[in-house]
Design a protein around this motif. Structure first.
Motif: not given
Length: 441
Positions: A166-184
């Motif tokens: 996570m680079e910034s605190w607003d990133h979880p909700v801006k838009n779909p990440n576009g892929y699936v992460s194994d770890y966040v």
């Protein structure tokens, strides 16, 4: 077994995120391959010199090869994402604060009338569709990437273990990440919950707010010295969220109104006002305030040639400039920016504005209704909420002691959420351990 890991860096701002992570991996015997543009490769060499085990690969060559997948991925995100993914996403689709031209604008308008995929399935569907017959374009199996990157289409390929930071605190909700992460890896438990609720990745880990590390460490120590020596100034600082270079006229107009009210208020009280612009905005954006008010100063602007909002890097010198007029400030006034959090964790009082019901600030609802602002900035108890009057009228009705009490209490409240429970070194060791365990599987 040689331990290898790739790090994808699209924009310079991600170097500040990944610098300590890369160094920790190198120290733990990993070979690290940084994927970035040729231009940004200069930053890699500047940061790490000729570190043993460090390599650089031109990301643009890989992107050029998969340009059609990129276009298809962007189209699918626009067409398939639901309106209720987040308020930020809804604003974009309905062009509530910004009009989009060309193909993107056409697709956004068309997408309003099409069926959409459930929020829980959008990232998985994108991975399946874009990843069809698409093998890992990177040299490594383990790939690290920052949130809201510009390489989502590449990360849909098969055969990759993806670690999103996570680079910034607003990133979880801006838009779909576009892929699936194994770890966040998230800043804290609350933001990890936000990520799970919006992006639906299964493994979220409470990590460390690397973006705040300068404020948590250097600035806090400087602030403690200022307070101890009774050197707090009569200066108020306003951190500007917008710039004519990237932002919509709506938010720019709201912030100029805030600055007008603050300039009048501080002039009447014999206070200084320092305007801290965005680091990559235009020189002279706020010059009119300095010319009109002798007590107003304006901070420096960096990276003037960048045409991307995230394409700048905070080096030590830049961070010193960012905080040079803040360390001894009486308080920071914040409306919409992460800098309010920076200031709180550095133990600087912050007067947080909620102007949704203030006279002349009706348009601010379009900004304050963003999920992360409502939840983390303006929900705390010690926020000011002018109702039926202007910001200037509200501030003028309060004495200095009351404002300072509010700002100090707000600072303490925010620190409970954003000051990490573990040290940066402890967090970085967790990263190395997880990746090493995955490598040995």
């Amino acid at each position: 077994m040689i331990k290898r890991v790739g790090v994808v860096i699209d924009f310079q701002i991600y170097f500040y995120l990944f610098q300590p992570i890369i160094q920790a991996l190198l120290n733990n015997g990993f070979q690290v391959n940084v994927y970035c543009s040729k231009e940004n490769a200069k930053v890699v060499h500047k940061l790490f010199h000729s570190s043993v085990g460090l390599f650089v690969t031109d990301l643009d060559i890989i992107k050029e090869k998969h340009k059609l997948r990129f276009m298809f991925h962007r189209i699918l995100v626009l067409m398939l994402t639901r309106d209720d993914f987040s308020y930020q996403w809804k604003k974009k689709r309905y062009e509530m604060t910004k009009k989009y031209s060309g193909i993107q604008g056409l697709l956004l308008r068309l997408s309003r009338y099409l069926p959409h995929v459930s929020n829980a399935k959008i990232n998985g569907l994108l991975r399946s569709l874009i990843g069809l017959n698409f093998s890992n374009p990177f040299k490594e199996t383990n790939v690290l990437v920052g949130s809201l990157n510009a390489s989502s289409h590449l990360l849909c390929a098969t055969g990759i273990n993806i670690y999103t930071f996570m680079e910034s605190w607003d990133h979880p909700v801006k838009n779909p990440n576009g892929y699936v992460s194994d770890y966040v890896f998230c800043w804290n438990e609350e933001l990890a919950e936000d990520w799970s609720l919006h992006q639906y990745d299964k493994k979220t880990i409470t990590f460390f707010p690397l973006k705040l590390r300068y404020a948590l460490d250097v600035v806090k120590e400087q602030r403690d010295t200022v307070v101890k020596n009774d050197k707090v100034s009569r200066r108020l600082v306003y951190a500007v969220a917008s710039t004519d270079k990237f932002s919509t006229p709506t938010i720019c107009g709201v912030e100029r109104q805030i600055l007008r009210d603050l300039a009048e208020f501080t002039a009447a009280r014999g206070l200084e006002l320092h305007i801290k612009p965005r680091p990559n905005g235009y020189v002279g954006e706020f010059e009119s305030f300095r010319l009109k008010y002798s007590h107003v100063t304006i901070g420096d602007v960096q990276n003037l040639e960048n045409d991307q909002a995230a394409d700048y890097y905070y080096d030590t010198k830049t961070n010193e400039q960012r905080f040079s007029n803040v360390v001894d400030a009486l308080l920071v006034i914040n409306a919409f920016t992460t800098f309010g959090i920076d200031s709180c964790v550095a133990d600087i009082p912050v007067l947080q504005l909620d102007l949704r019901h203030a006279d002349g600030y009706e348009a601010s609802n379009l900004i304050y209704d963003n999920y992360h602002l409502k939840k983390y900035l303006i929900s705390p108890e010690h926020t000011i909420h002018p109702e039926g009057q202007s910001l200037l009228e509200f501030l003028s009705s309060m004495n200095e002691e009351s404002l300072l009490d509010l700002a100090s209490n707000y600072k303490d409240e925010i620190k409970q959420t954003f000051v990490p429970k573990m040290s940066m070194e402890e967090a970085l060791s967790v990263v190395s351990e997880i990746i090493e365990n995955e490598t040995q599987k």
